[in-house]
Design a protein around this motif. Structure first.
Motif, mmCIF file in Angstrom:
data_model
loop_
_atom_site.group_PDB
_atom_site.id
_atom_site.type_symbol
_atom_site.label_atom_id
_atom_site.label_comp_id
_atom_site.label_asym_id
_atom_site.label_seq_id
_atom_site.Cartn_x
_atom_site.Cartn_y
_atom_site.Cartn_z
ATOM 1 N N CYS A 59 -19.997 4.369 -5.288
ATOM 2 C CA CYS A 59 -20.620 5.284 -6.244
ATOM 3 C C CYS A 59 -21.850 4.626 -6.860
ATOM 4 O O CYS A 59 -22.094 3.440 -6.650
ATOM 5 N N GLU A 204 -14.902 1.801 -8.136
ATOM 6 C CA GLU A 204 -15.601 2.710 -9.052
ATOM 7 C C GLU A 204 -15.354 2.303 -10.502
ATOM 8 O O GLU A 204 -16.280 2.326 -11.322
ATOM 9 N N ARG A 232 -21.115 10.325 -6.849
ATOM 10 C CA ARG A 232 -20.378 10.018 -5.624
ATOM 11 C C ARG A 232 -21.033 10.749 -4.455
ATOM 12 O O ARG A 232 -21.963 11.527 -4.645
#
Length: 261
Positions: A59, A204, A232
């Protein structure tokens, strides 16, 4: 002695007048190679609030400090993180009105690219477009530079996460992690340089905590006025206040552990 003092004052006044003449013209370099209006635009960015971007493995995270909203103001109308395309987002520091113009131009360019090429634009493509737009405003009369620095975060069509920065001068560059805006940008960038590692941004959650912790190092109002977004491959998600509070709690617990060790 009086004659010397008067001469010194005259030289100072003459140099000030000379500087002011270059100061007013956006298209004219000063003798020492400065474009003062561009430097003033960079100063406008420093007077804004801070934006942090961190590129992780799965991400890209953007954390931004907002100005405190008035008691009766609807905070939904005060946003410093905007979506440009389905998988590209932008955060900015500096003059909000200037940023709004750039955001609108960039959104139109994203749609134009999709219509012409029949494919989503890359993050670098739209970064180049914004940087080129900014540069044009430093090289023509009757305009002034954009008083905005931006962080562009997103995914390329091949699934690669990207993070770019643009400056008022029209310069741009790619980053693993960076901070723009605010009087303590250097402090935030040094913090990122010390704490960033491939292991931390592997997940993440680790990327989120690094970005938010860097912002809290320099934020004047703490976690109260923070925007946090995760980009994302599927798109952007703006985290709510409850999620931000949970991450802040984890960060505080980690700080306590570090202090004990």
């Amino acid at each position: 002695t009086l004659h010397f003092q008067l001469k010194f004052v005259q030289v100072f006044v003459d140099s000030l007048k000379l500087k002011m003449s270059y100061d007013r013209a956006i298209t004219v370099f000063s003798p020492d190679g400065h474009l003062f209006q561009v430097e003033y635009a960079q100063e406008a960015v420093r007077k804004g609030t801070t934006a942090i971007g961190v590129r992780g493995k799965t991400c890209v995270v953007i954390a931004v400090e907002r100005l405190s909203a008035a008691k009766l103001q609807d905070t939904r109308t005060v946003r410093k993180i905007c979506a440009l395309d389905s998988r590209i987002s932008i955060a900015f520091a500096g003059l909000t009105a200037d940023a709004r113009v750039l955001v609108n131009k960039a959104r139109v360019e994203c749609q134009s690219h999709r219509l012409t090429v029949e494919d989503a634009p890359t993050v670098e493509y739209i970064t180049r477009y914004i940087a080129q737009t900014k540069q044009k405003y430093t090289q023509s009369n009757g305009r002034r530079p954009f008083g905005v620095s931006t962080l562009l975060a997103g995914y390329d069509p091949d699934g690669t996460p990207q993070l770019y920065q643009t400056e008022p001068s029209g310069n741009f560059s790619a980053w693993k992690a960076n901070a723009v805006g605010g009087p303590r940008t250097k402090t935030a960038r040094e913090f990122l340089e010390q704490k960033y590692s491939d292991d931390i941004v592997e997940t993440e959650r680790g990327t989120l905590k690094l970005a938010l912790r860097a912002l809290l190092e320099v934020a004047q109002s703490g976690a109260k006025n923070v925007e946090l977004a995760v980009i994302r491959e599927s798109g952007m998600e703006l985290l709510g206040n409850d999620n931000i509070k949970d991450i802040v709690k984890e960060i505080e617990e980690e700080k306590e552990q570090e202090a004990e060790d």
